[in-house]
Design an enzyme around this catalytic site. Structure first.
Site, mmCIF file in Angstrom:
data_model
loop_
_atom_site.group_PDB
_atom_site.id
_atom_site.type_symbol
_atom_site.label_atom_id
_atom_site.label_comp_id
_atom_site.label_asym_id
_atom_site.label_seq_id
_atom_site.Cartn_x
_atom_site.Cartn_y
_atom_site.Cartn_z
ATOM 1 N N ASP A 286 -106.854 -72.903 8.067
ATOM 2 C CA ASP A 286 -106.465 -72.549 6.549
ATOM 3 C C ASP A 286 -106.642 -74.010 5.933
ATOM 4 O O ASP A 286 -107.491 -74.708 6.133
ATOM 5 C CB ASP A 286 -105.193 -72.219 6.480
ATOM 6 C CG ASP A 286 -104.963 -71.300 5.271
ATOM 7 O OD1 ASP A 286 -104.875 -71.849 4.092
ATOM 8 O OD2 ASP A 286 -104.921 -69.936 5.379
ATOM 9 N N HIS A 369 -101.779 -73.199 0.433
ATOM 10 C CA HIS A 369 -101.890 -71.949 1.400
ATOM 11 C C HIS A 369 -101.614 -72.168 2.633
ATOM 12 O O HIS A 369 -101.083 -71.266 3.198
ATOM 13 C CB HIS A 369 -103.309 -71.571 0.727
ATOM 14 C CG HIS A 369 -103.811 -70.285 1.073
ATOM 15 N ND1 HIS A 369 -104.185 -69.774 2.431
ATOM 16 C CD2 HIS A 369 -103.972 -68.913 0.219
ATOM 17 C CE1 HIS A 369 -104.522 -68.533 2.283
ATOM 18 N NE2 HIS A 369 -104.302 -67.917 1.065
ATOM 19 N N SER A 702 -103.715 -62.439 2.532
ATOM 20 C CA SER A 702 -103.345 -63.904 3.079
ATOM 21 C C SER A 702 -102.026 -63.911 3.595
ATOM 22 O O SER A 702 -101.832 -64.396 4.433
ATOM 23 C CB SER A 702 -103.816 -65.043 1.907
ATOM 24 O OG SER A 702 -104.968 -65.198 1.894
#
Length: 932
Positions: A286, A369, A702
């Protein structure tokens, strides 16, 4: 949109075809056939983003000769975007049509499926790899010293070449990933890296200069990536050891109560038995990690598992000491990004893309994220967690004691490069992770076959070494056939809601009260009514969506502005309104999202409303002489019903690459999920958002993916002998297909009361309380996946690109044609081609229950009016200590009225039950394709 050549034409489209599906072009097929399909979409309003390079083995010449064109066509990836609006006639070129081409058409989904015989399939390379024994030249012992000196010269790394003095323009460079037969390395080179960078390797492909590899892969993939001129790439494809080459491309990211919602309870069941996953390492590919967050604390954790081989890369803002017993590893990979942006560093590229100078050339997360997904999967217990007061309570990951290894392969505002993703897979498996979590897009537009998909290739290398890989399904729902990450060795995860919401309300001055959701935490507008204004009434499409520089400040100052959802981030619309002088915003859903709502931490008073509420507000704003309204914000509500519901944005099936494999596999919590956040960005992630928060609430597949990764970590800890396929099977066959009211799972994007289908949610919603003891599992290994790739028409050299091993496909026996449906998969997806009205598939179940002696009986539940009958033989499976595996056959037969391409898919379930309470459920999906 760009156009890709459709190789192997010869079938004209059926004109005036309309469909709600997105542009898709993909491969599918059977043992004797190769196929791909094309869909026509409804027009989309999303502006085109940065141009993405085609993932294909493209030839270098812009105007090739007929001979070179034929050679190029033998290596081009045969995918297609068919340009033109919905409903237009598109004829495929009938020239150069190979023999054995058959066209099928589905009137229900409005797509074409082309079958090409194996003999006419394009090869990956025009050169086969010669036997290894033919590569080593013979020489006398007296020549050995001279040969050794020659090899030292040839293996010397190449120096950067100076620009020519003649002022000639340098040929454009692109980054390519090369899959190499690692067995071909001459013994004189100590490592593959030396060989790839040597003049000897370059000279074998032609006259190109020695290479300077960006990444060298040696665990899940053998080969390298390099930024080279296009003409040099063409030469390297002819290298005898190069099995495949594909262009690097950018992929997008798929962006406290959820563990309990999946059935986990403190000191009970799976959490207790697995010790909260303390001996399992979860690798997260990520945007990196923010190590100081409490969710990454190693308090009360035992020592790091001795098998761990990873490390902690230091860099700006990230000392090696940032790792601990919780965050056991942190690495970053930016070479692909640096090359993609032509020498610009990843940090600078991010700055150029989003206007923010905050990015770190280290594992530190500037985006947020990565920190969110990592702590969703395996965050430590953090008391007093909330996002500005919302979702307050105790935050913890699904496997709160599992260890985290962060692999930064994505960069703020700049996406994720395939070459860096593959390097992350390579490092994670070599370091010793047990689970890999990948919340990254599987690609937009055409879907590449598995042998040209770095995520599929990297994941296969991981799975073949016993590592479970979870991937996000994508956020392009509710469009049919939008699901990505389609390889059957992946666990592809869609998103569902949980029983928690963040209500807000807009009150019109005529007394109408309309509900919505919001995570806004600032000053409310309830003390006074404000004028309502809808830019779409007088402006264009961009104004209706509140795009940047699209609304007139003189018209919106001090008003509540109504903005349509789509084309730009939801929170970015609020920033546009705020900068234009607007006082508040109402974000209205359109048809694509229906009533599906997600909360956002807006920078001004704002809420999101569904399509129906939005239409009422816009009608009031357009018809009232002086339209005004107020907005009020609630707090956190739990126990919401119904839940779970399939999220409107969650990508849907059917599988556009191999329809015989049902994707997504299952859904998990992915709406309004609380987890840790970066300290480098505000909760909206926008450059102008100066707020900072320890936790943030996000929605997307996600967020669903790390729930599955954490679940796999717990199952791996509880059952260390289970394979990745067995773990996925346990999650699928125990998934629930009813909500907390006892009714069937619903679809956020559909009308109320409309049930979702397995094409929306796969096997159902994850239920970890039941997955611990599934009773039976459907296992699969490398041999099964090779047989599957043979069945869908892949050639042995194409299969070798994925498996890293030579492969051979068995000859067909009699009239039986193997199908992708024969893979020992927990779900059953049957495709009836042409006039075929029946198909039989086989499965093998393995007893993993506590009682080695058990008897299971089958029952089939088909949706009424499905038009198919399903027979199971035998109807009873008897297991014993000596017979832990039992096989059975499932025969699907269509009635005469349903066996047509216009028939809607049929749905149902096969359930194996036994007296101890196990119910092993497999979804059944039947679709029809008719010849044109």
């Amino acid at each position: 949109m760009r156009r890709q050549e459709l190789h192997g034409g010869g079938c004209a489209s059926r004109g005036d075809v309309r469909s709600p599906a997105a542009w898709r072009a993909s491969w599918a097929g059977s043992r004797k056939a190769r196929s791909f399909s094309v869909w026509w979409p409804r027009a989309r309003t999303t502006p085109a983003g940065p141009k993405k390079r085609r993932n294909a083995l493209a030839g270098p010449s812009p105007s090739p000769s007929p001979r070179s064109r034929a050679k190029r066509d033998a290596t081009l990836l045969p995918l297609s975007h068919v340009p033109g609006p919905s409903g237009t006639r598109q004829n495929f070129p009938p020239t150069n049509s190979p023999s054995g081409l058959t066209c099928y058409y589905s009137a229900h989904y409005r797509f074409f499926l082309f079958h090409r015989s194996r003999g006419t399939a394009p090869s990956l390379s025009s050169h086969s790899t010669p036997p290894l024994t033919d590569r080593a030249p013979s020489f006398s012992p007296m020549a050995a010293p001279l040969l050794f000196l020659l090899m030292l010269v040839l293996s010397a790394p190449a120096l950067p070449q100076a620009a020519a003095d003649g002022g000639e323009e340098e040929e454009p460079r692109k980054t390519y990933i090369f899959r190499v037969d690692h067995r071909a390395k001459p013994s004189a080179f100590p490592t593959h890296a030396h060989w790839y960078a040597s003049a000897a390797f370059a000279s074998s492909a032609g006259s190109g200069p020695p290479l300077q590899p960006l990444h060298v892969y040696g665990t899940v993939f053998h080969g390298f990536s390099a930024s080279i001129p296009v003409s040099h790439a063409a030469e390297l494809r002819r290298h005898p050891a190069v099995l495949a080459a594909f262009e690097d491309r950018v992929r997008p990211l798929h962006t406290t109560r959820s563990p309990q919602f999946m059935g986990l309870r403190a000191r009970l069941g799976l959490w207790s038995l697995a010790d909260y996953g303390s001996d399992v390492i979860v690798g997260v590919l990520d945007t990196g990690v923010w190590p100081e967050r409490r969710s990454l604390s190693d308090r009360n954790l035992p020592p790091v598992p001795a098998r761990w081989r990873g490390g902690c890369d230091s860099g700006p803002g990230f000392p090696a000491s940032a790792c601990n017993r919780k965050l056991v590893g942190a690495r970053f990979f930016s070479q692909g990004h640096d090359a993609h942006y032509y020498g610009v560093s990843a940090a600078a590229a991010a700055s150029n893309n989003n206007g923010s100078a905050v990015e770190f050339k280290s594992p530190r997360d500037a985006d947020g994220h990565g920190t969110h997904t990592a702590t969703t999967a395996a965050g430590s217990v953090a008391y007093g967690a909330s996002m500005a007061g919302y979702a307050s309570g105790v935050a913890k990951g699904v496997a709160p004691k599992a260890r985290v290894a962060a692999y930064k392969v994505c960069w703020k505002g700049a996406g994720c490069l395939d070459s860096d993703i593959l390097a992350g897979f390579d490092a994670a498996v070599a370091d010793g992770v047990d689970v890999v979590s990948v919340s990254i897009g599987g690609g937009s537009g055409a879907t590449a076959p598995f042998y040209l998909d770095p995520i599929a290739i990297g994941a296969y290398g991981a799975v073949s070494r016993g590592v479970f890989v979870a991937v996000s399904a994508g956020n392009e729902g509710p469009t049919a056939m939008s699901v990505t990450n389609l390889a059957p060795w992946l666990a592809t995860v869609g998103a569902g809601t949980i029983d928690r919401n963040f209500p807000a309300e807009v009150v019109l001055d005529d007394g109408t009260r309309l509900s919505g959701v919001s995570l806004y935490s600032g000053k409310s507008t309830t003390n006074s009514s404000l004028p309502l204004y809808y830019p779409g009434r007088t402006g264009g499409l961009s104004a209706s969506m509140c795009m940047e520089n699209s609304i007139d400040p003189a018209l919106v100052k001090g008003k509540i502005v109504i903005c349509d959802r789509g084309s730009s981030p939801r929170v970015a619309k609020g920033m546009v309104v705020k900068e234009a002088g607007g006082a508040a915003m109402i974000l209205a859903n359109g048809e694509a999202n229906g009533e599906g709502l997600v909360g956002d931490a807006h920078v001004l008073p704002a809420l999101a409303v569904g399509e129906k509420e939005g239409d009422k507000i816009k009608a009031y704003a357009g018809n009232a002489s002086n339209p005004t309204a107020t907005i009020s914000f609630g707090s956190t509500v739990v126990g919401v019903k119904p839940a779970p519901v399939v999220a409107s944005f969650s990508a849907r099936g059917p599988n556009g690459l191999v329809p015989e494999i049902l994707k997504p596999d299952f859904i998990a919590p992915g709406v309004n999920i609380l987890a840790a956040w970066t300290g480098a960005a505000g909760p909206t992630g926008l450059p102008g958002d100066a707020r900072r928060a320890e936790f943030n609430i996000l929605s997307g597949t996600s967020m669903a993916c790390p729930h599955a990764s954490g679940a796999a970590a717990l199952l791996r800890s509880a059952h260390p002998g289970w394979s990745p396929a067995a773990i996925r099977s346990a999650l699928m066959t125990t998934a629930v297909v009813v909500d907390n009211r006892g009714g069937p799972l619903a679809d956020e994007a559909a009308e109320p009361g409309h049930a979702a289908t397995p094409l929306d949610y796969g096997a159902g919603h994850v239920s970890l309380g039941r997955a611990l003891d599934p009773g039976l599992v459907y296992d699969a290994g490398e041999e099964d996946y090779v047989a599957f790739m043979c069945a869908i028409g892949y050639e042995p050299n194409e299969i070798q690109v994925v498996t890293h091993k030579p492969a051979s496909c068995p000859a067909a026996v009699g009239n039986h044609r193997p199908s992708g449906s024969d893979l020992n998969y927990p779900s059953i997806s049957v495709v009836l081609y042409g006039g075929n009205t029946s198909r039989t598939v086989t499965r093998t179940a393995t007893n993993v229950g506590a009682d080695a002696s058990a008897t299971y009986r089958a029952r089939v539940q088909m949706v009424a009016g499905s038009g198919v009958s399903v027979a199971v033989k035998p109807e009873k499976l008897v297991f014993s200590p000596a017979a832990k595996k039992q096989s059975f056959a499932v025969t699907v037969t269509a009635t005469s009225s349903s066996s047509s391409g216009s028939a809607a898919p049929a749905y149902g379930y096969l359930v194996w039950s036994e007296r101890a309470g196990h119910d092993v459920r497999s979804p059944i999906v039947v679709t029809w394709l008719q010849p044109m």
